[in-house]
Design a protein around this motif. Structure first.
Motif, PDB file in Angstrom:
ATOM      1  N   ASP A   1       0.845  -1.193   0.000  1.00 19.28           N
ATOM      2  CA  ASP A   1       0.000   0.000   0.000  1.00 19.28           C
ATOM      3  C   ASP A   1       0.887   1.253   0.000  1.00 19.28           C
ATOM      4  OD1 ASP A   1      -2.948   0.940   0.819  1.00 19.28           O
ATOM      5  OD2 ASP A   1      -1.464   2.143   1.902  1.00 19.28           O
TER       6      ASP A   1
ATOM      7  N   ASN B   1       0.340   4.191   1.086  1.00 17.24           N
ATOM      8  CA  ASN B   1       0.321   4.925   2.349  1.00 17.24           C
ATOM      9  C   ASN B   1       1.173   4.225   3.403  1.00 17.24           C
ATOM     10  OD1 ASN B   1      -1.430   7.122   1.609  1.00 17.24           O
ATOM     11  ND2 ASN B   1      -3.025   5.568   1.409  1.00 17.24           N
ATOM     12  N   GLU B   2       1.233   2.901   3.294  1.00 15.99           N
ATOM     13  CA  GLU B   2       2.125   2.172   4.185  1.00 15.99           C
ATOM     14  C   GLU B   2       3.589   2.461   3.819  1.00 15.99           C
ATOM     15  OE1 GLU B   2       1.283  -1.869   5.012  1.00 15.99           O
ATOM     16  OE2 GLU B   2       2.862  -1.812   6.536  1.00 15.99           O
TER      17      GLU B   2
ATOM     18  N   ARG C   1       4.756   5.203   2.602  1.00 12.46           N
ATOM     19  CA  ARG C   1       5.101   6.510   3.166  1.00 12.46           C
ATOM     20  C   ARG C   1       5.369   6.406   4.661  1.00 12.46           C
ATOM     21  NH1 ARG C   1       0.501   8.971   3.248  1.00 12.46           N
ATOM     22  NH2 ARG C   1       0.531   9.370   1.034  1.00 12.46           N
ATOM     23  N   SER C   2       4.485   5.682   5.336  1.00 14.26           N
ATOM     24  CA  SER C   2       4.590   5.557   6.773  1.00 14.26           C
ATOM     25  C   SER C   2       5.916   4.903   7.183  1.00 14.26           C
ATOM     26  CB  SER C   2       3.413   4.723   7.249  1.00 14.26           C
ATOM     27  OG  SER C   2       3.222   4.867   8.596  1.00 14.26           O
TER      28      SER C   2
ATOM     29  N   ILE D   1       9.071   7.396   6.411  1.00 16.46           N
ATOM     30  CA  ILE D   1       9.085   8.794   6.830  1.00 16.46           C
ATOM     31  C   ILE D   1      10.322   9.179   7.644  1.00 16.46           C
ATOM     32  CG2 ILE D   1       7.670   8.542   8.922  1.00 16.46           C
ATOM     33  CD1 ILE D   1       6.034  10.999   7.774  1.00 16.46           C
ATOM     34  N   ASN D   2      10.770   8.298   8.546  1.00 16.02           N
ATOM     35  CA  ASN D   2      11.964   8.644   9.327  1.00 16.02           C
ATOM     36  C   ASN D   2      13.194   8.768   8.445  1.00 16.02           C
ATOM     37  OD1 ASN D   2      10.936   9.023  11.852  1.00 16.02           O
ATOM     38  ND2 ASN D   2      11.290   6.920  12.541  1.00 16.02           N
TER      39      ASN D   2
ATOM     40  N   ASP E   1      12.976  11.919   6.123  1.00 21.06           N
ATOM     41  CA  ASP E   1      13.274  13.112   6.925  1.00 21.06           C
ATOM     42  C   ASP E   1      14.783  13.249   7.104  1.00 21.06           C
ATOM     43  OD1 ASP E   1      10.671  13.861   7.221  1.00 21.06           O
ATOM     44  OD2 ASP E   1      10.493  13.328   9.339  1.00 21.06           O
TER      45      ASP E   1
ATOM     46  N   HIS F   1       5.121  10.702  -1.454  1.00 24.19           N
ATOM     47  CA  HIS F   1       5.612  11.362  -0.241  1.00 24.19           C
ATOM     48  C   HIS F   1       6.583  12.457  -0.641  1.00 24.19           C
ATOM     49  CE1 HIS F   1       6.763  12.123   3.800  1.00 24.19           C
ATOM     50  NE2 HIS F   1       7.912  11.491   3.781  1.00 24.19           N
TER      51      HIS F   1
ATOM     52  N   SER G   1      -3.089  -2.970   7.689  1.00 21.69           N
ATOM     53  CA  SER G   1      -2.120  -2.177   8.442  1.00 21.69           C
ATOM     54  C   SER G   1      -2.734  -0.800   8.659  1.00 21.69           C
ATOM     55  CB  SER G   1      -0.811  -2.055   7.670  1.00 21.69           C
ATOM     56  OG  SER G   1      -0.997  -1.222   6.538  1.00 21.69           O
TER      57      SER G   1
ATOM     58  N   PRO H   1      -1.645   2.299   8.167  1.00 25.33           N
ATOM     59  CA  PRO H   1      -1.620   3.306   7.088  1.00 25.33           C
ATOM     60  C   PRO H   1      -2.659   3.057   5.986  1.00 25.33           C
ATOM     61  CG  PRO H   1       0.611   2.568   7.599  1.00 25.33           C
ATOM     62  CD  PRO H   1      -0.326   1.667   8.338  1.00 25.33           C
ATOM     63  N   GLU H   2      -3.107   1.792   5.841  1.00 28.01           N
ATOM     64  CA  GLU H   2      -4.082   1.482   4.798  1.00 28.01           C
ATOM     65  C   GLU H   2      -5.422   2.175   5.014  1.00 28.01           C
ATOM     66  OE1 GLU H   2      -4.699  -2.665   3.844  1.00 28.01           O
ATOM     67  OE2 GLU H   2      -2.532  -2.989   3.887  1.00 28.01           O
TER      68      GLU H   2
ATOM     69  N   GLU I   1      -5.899   5.199   5.133  1.00 33.11           N
ATOM     70  CA  GLU I   1      -5.937   6.336   4.212  1.00 33.11           C
ATOM     71  C   GLU I   1      -6.386   5.885   2.823  1.00 33.11           C
ATOM     72  OE1 GLU I   1      -2.414   8.779   4.073  1.00 33.11           O
ATOM     73  OE2 GLU I   1      -3.237  10.003   2.453  1.00 33.11           O
ATOM     74  N   THR I   2      -5.875   4.737   2.387  1.00 34.12           N
ATOM     75  CA  THR I   2      -6.265   4.192   1.087  1.00 34.12           C
ATOM     76  C   THR I   2      -7.762   3.925   1.050  1.00 34.12           C
ATOM     77  OG1 THR I   2      -4.114   3.114   1.086  1.00 34.12           O
ATOM     78  CG2 THR I   2      -5.678   2.419  -0.608  1.00 34.12           C
TER      79      THR I   2
ATOM     80  N   GLY J   1       3.036   9.190  14.916  1.00 36.34           N
ATOM     81  CA  GLY J   1       2.864   8.279  13.781  1.00 36.34           C
ATOM     82  C   GLY J   1       1.779   8.684  12.792  1.00 36.34           C
TER      83      GLY J   1
ATOM     84  N   THR K   1       0.980  11.456  11.663  1.00 42.21           N
ATOM     85  CA  THR K   1       1.287  12.576  10.774  1.00 42.21           C
ATOM     86  C   THR K   1       1.733  12.094   9.396  1.00 42.21           C
ATOM     87  OG1 THR K   1       3.546  12.743  11.596  1.00 42.21           O
ATOM     88  CG2 THR K   1       1.897  14.138  12.645  1.00 42.21           C
ATOM     89  N   ALA K   2       1.970  10.771   9.245  1.00 43.82           N
ATOM     90  CA  ALA K   2       2.267  10.235   7.910  1.00 43.82           C
ATOM     91  C   ALA K   2       0.991  10.162   7.067  1.00 43.82           C
ATOM     92  CB  ALA K   2       2.901   8.851   8.025  1.00 43.82           C
TER      93      ALA K   2
ATOM     94  N   ASN L   1      -1.620  11.777   5.119  1.00 43.51           N
ATOM     95  CA  ASN L   1      -1.850  13.068   4.468  1.00 43.51           C
ATOM     96  C   ASN L   1      -3.314  13.485   4.480  1.00 43.51           C
ATOM     97  OD1 ASN L   1       0.677  14.118   3.558  1.00 43.51           O
ATOM     98  ND2 ASN L   1       0.814  12.405   2.161  1.00 43.51           N
TER      99      ASN L   1
ATOM    100  N   ARG M   1       4.315  19.868   9.945  1.00 47.31           N
ATOM    101  CA  ARG M   1       5.066  18.711  10.441  1.00 47.31           C
ATOM    102  C   ARG M   1       6.557  19.043  10.416  1.00 47.31           C
ATOM    103  NH1 ARG M   1       7.743  14.046   8.878  1.00 47.31           N
ATOM    104  NH2 ARG M   1       7.854  14.476   6.661  1.00 47.31           N
TER     105      ARG M   1
ATOM    106  N   SER N   1      10.517  13.668  13.434  1.00 52.86           N
ATOM    107  CA  SER N   1       9.223  13.300  14.008  1.00 52.86           C
ATOM    108  C   SER N   1       9.376  12.719  15.410  1.00 52.86           C
ATOM    109  CB  SER N   1       8.480  12.337  13.082  1.00 52.86           C
ATOM    110  OG  SER N   1       9.342  11.312  12.684  1.00 52.86           O
TER     111      SER N   1
END
Lengths: 255, 501
Positions: free
Chosen positions: A78, A80-81, A83-84, A87-88, A91, A115, B326, B328-329, B331-332, B412, B414-415, B417, B433, B437
């Motif tokens: 995914d 979005n996963e 990106r998650s 992210i560290n 950055d 991202h 998971s 983050p999914e 958001e999808t 966490g 904040t990932a 969007n 942000r 983090s």
């Protein structure tokens, strides 16, 4: 629109049969169960075997579902996963390089930005997430092409757009650039999409080493490249380190 | 010249983390270890303080190894910790009296109800800035006295010591039974319900009320101050700071000016607003707390709005409903639809915290029609975090002299969007942000570095802060108001579900 493709319907029936049965099935059993000719059944089973959806037991010659099929659903990552999990590291890449960082995945012949970390100078910037870049004119796109994450054929069959005089449009030169990317493990695009802009990118690998995306730094050419127009070695190193760190997080142990 | 670093210890609810930062505030290495969560009875949550101390002894060397750094390259140690978790231990042996009682533990609810009934909130708010809840440490100490034989006598004679996690770790780091420092900082002490919020000293009336003898209490020190050097683990390295984790995040986000606020989005979320040296007493359901205290400078106060359920609602959606694989999914899934379809989720799983403080509330999903899909539910899950933040910000704006102009976020979530854009939309201010983090750890590092002169001043720290992403409001004001009205009506429907016995 054409009707259903018969051989795919039959292949699906064979997979359902193998999934539903108690264990392995022989060619005759599969053919008889579905009322198909042995020759037809064998052809489909061999094709499924060649894409690892079916495995044949060497001793008995019987068939069962292949490992690739079992991983089909779970290998999907995914965005979005992604990106998650990145992210560290993105950055840290922005902080160390002093440049903007973007992460891209293939989407319908383009690079989708999933991202974006601002260049750390606190100037006004807007998030690029959701925007699309051309595959052949960005470092992110070249990485996706070079490692097979995005198919090359549709791009070279059409006429790749020339955004600047530096854009690579001939398929021969593009192929050479992609081979160089594979050899080097990173790509750059210097003024190939917009004059005065450059980017550097490296591959993000998921489980099994499959390239699932690309991460890179981008900015004005005089910041990304040296006076000869070559990308700064230090930026290349930082980008590759970040890509490796994300890949490790995603379970690509070897990178 | 050999590069020097600051080491940050974040003793959190789930794990103990150790992070090294360089002079520009960049993360150099991380090591962490989770500890066991003990649930001996419904509503009880405990940690083994010995396990946490031994985890710290493992993660510190690992973080140094990862960076290839020796103890001689460490300029200072900073500590951030889970707040309010209560440890009582034997001064002579260093052995804790039972497990630590964690901030989430609700065993003191009957006691807290009794306090509120008999004494009323005002007495407590006046003295310590807090209304009694099961959250804070003092009711737990009282509970221990009521349930452990001879404990009160041993506390009176100074045989057993009380501390929150930073006290326990500093005592062990500085020698333990062999002369360990028994100290706490003002941010942690402000969460005990025993410290006077104006004088930053243990309050005689509160001590008398809870029956807590002075000899068991740590000395209250500044948050930023060179307390002494470590004996164990990092010999001769100065311990320069201790802060509660949310206050550490405020510091890490460099919210040093009145009116600056941050919100940390974890399983729950905590919005803290710097109110400067003036103590603002909330009339709208917020807590008054110490933001930080730098050496002998005046105390900086904060208003705090804790929200119980934000990220944990996403976890519930994943683990209990199984609609995503998971976090983050979400958001999808939420992006698979245009809007919430008229559906709202109020996650009052164990009542509502700020600004409502309704323990009789329970979760509701309203606006269900046959049109609603799992995509709409996913939207409603994310929007619940946005609206709960809005309610806290409204309370802050009503209590504080300055209206919030921008919200700094971390954690966490904040990932996500979609959530960040929604937050900007419903708050009608920019949401920003920062590049690091790990603000809790960074804040502890900043504070410790400041104490030993590794960083010169607060302005120097501000220059390390960089914007990594920003979301600007784009929602039509009419729609914002209509949606907020729907949310408020949904919240009303969550009230009063639990009937008092």
């Amino acid at each position: 629109m054409a009707g259903p493709v018969q051989s795919i319907e039959r292949a699906a029936a064979i997979l359902r049969l193998l999934a539903g049965g108690p264990g392995r099935l022989g060619l005759g059993e599969v053919a008889a169960s579905l009322g198909l000719a042995k020759g037809t059944t064998h052809g489909i089973l061999r094709t499924l075997q060649s894409v690892d959806f079916v495995e044949q037991d060497e001793a008995t010659g019987k068939y069962q579902l292949g490992a690739a099929l079992l991983h089909l659903g779970t290998s999907y990552l995914d965005v979005n996963e992604l990106r998650s999990r990145s992210i560290n590291w993105t950055d840290a890449l922005a902080a160390r390089s002093g440049e903007a960082v973007r992460l891209g995945v293939p989407l319908e012949g383009k690079v989708l930005i999933v991202h974006h970390v601002f260049r750390p100078d606190d100037t006004f910037q807007t998030l690029d997430v959701g925007s699309l870049l051309p595959l052949h004119a960005s470092a992110l796109g070249k990485v996706l092409l070079a490692y097979g994450a995005a198919p090359l054929e549709p791009l070279v069959e059409g006429e790749p757009e020339a955004y600047t005089r530096h854009t690579i449009v001939s398929s021969q030169r593009l192929n050479r650039a992609l081979a160089e990317t594979r050899d080097a493990g990173w790509a750059a695009a210097v003024q190939e999409m917009i004059m005065g802009e450059a980017d550097i990118a490296a591959p993000i690998r998921g489980q099994g080493g499959l390239v699932v995306g690309a991460v890179g730094v981008s900015g004005p050419v005089e910041r990304i490249c040296d006076s000869k127009g070559h990308p700064h070695t230090s930026l290349v190193g930082l980008t590759r380190n970040a890509a490796r760190a994300i890949s490790r997080d995603l379970g690509a142990a070897r990178w | 010249m050999v590069e020097r670093y600051v080491i940050s210890i974040d003793q959190g609810t789930m794990s103990t983390r150790c992070i090294l930062f360089d002079h520009r505030g960049r993360l150099v290495s991380v090591a962490q270890k989770e500890h066991r969560q003990h649930f001996p009875k419904p509503g009880w949550v405990e940690h083994d303080a010995i396990e946490i101390w031994s985890n710290l002894q493992r993660v510190v060397p690992r973080a140094l190894d990862n960076a290839g750094v020796g103890p001689d390259q460490i300029a200072a140690i900073g500590i951030a910790n889970q707040r309010e978790t209560t440890v009582v231990w034997d001064r002579r042996t260093g052995v804790p009296v039972g497990h630590a009682i964690v901030w989430q533990d609700t065993r003191t609810d009957a006691l807290v109800e009794k306090l509120r009934r008999e004494v009323g909130d005002d007495f407590f708010v006046e003295h310590c800035g807090l209304s009694p809840t099961t959250y804070f440490s003092a009711p737990r100490i009282r509970w221990l006295f009521d349930h452990v034989d001879d404990l009160h006598e041993r506390a009176e004679s100074g045989e057993v010591l009380f501390g929150t996690m930073e006290s326990w770790l500093i005592w062990n780091l500085t020698g333990g039974p062999a002369g360990g420092l028994h100290i706490t900082d003002a941010t942690n002490a402000s969460r005990t319900m025993l410290m006077n919020i104006r004088t930053l000293a243990w309050d005689d009336e509160l001590l008398a009320y809870f029956g807590v003898p002075r000899p068991m209490l740590p000395e209250i020190r500044s948050s930023v101050e060179s307390y002494g050097v470590a004996h164990a683990l990092l010999p001769d390295v100065r311990i320069g700071a201790a802060l509660g984790d949310q206050q550490a995040a405020l510091f890490g986000q460099t919210c040093f000016a009145p009116g600056e606020a941050k919100c940390t989005y974890g399983t729950g979320s905590f919005l803290l607003l710097n109110t400067g040296t003036s103590l603002v007493r909330s009339r709208h359901g917020l807590l008054t707390t110490v933001g930080y205290k730098v050496t002998d400078q005046p105390t900086v106060y904060a208003l705090e709005g804790p929200i119980a359920v934000t990220g944990s609602l996403v976890q519930w959606f994943r683990d209990r409903l199984g609609l995503i694989n998971s976090a983050p999914e979400i958001e999808t899934l939420a992006r698979s639809v245009e809007d919430n379809g008229g559906c709202y989720i109020v996650p009052a799983f164990s009542g509502l915290f700020a600004p409502h403080w309704r323990s009789d509330a329970r979760g509701v999903i309203v606006g269900l029609t046959s049109y609603i899909t799992k995509g709409h539910l996913a939207r409603a899950v994310l929007e619940a975090t946005g609206w709960q933040t809005r309610e806290v910000v409204d309370a802050m704006n009503a209590d504080a002299p300055l209206a919030l102009k921008e919200l700094k976020v971390d954690g966490g979530m904040t990932a996500n969007n979609l959530l960040m854009q929604f937050l900007a939309d419903v708050l009608d201010v920019p949401v920003v942000r920062p590049m690091v983090s790990e603000t809790v750890s960074l804040g502890a590092a900043y504070a410790a570095g400041l104490a030993v002169g590794y960083w010169p001043d607060l302005e120097g720290l501000r220059r390390n802060w960089h914007r990594a992403g920003q979301w600007l409001p784009t929602m039509d004001p009419g729609r914002r108001e209509a949606e907020y009205d729907n949310w408020k009506r949904a919240v009303e429907r969550s009230f009063g579900w639990i009937r008092s016995q």
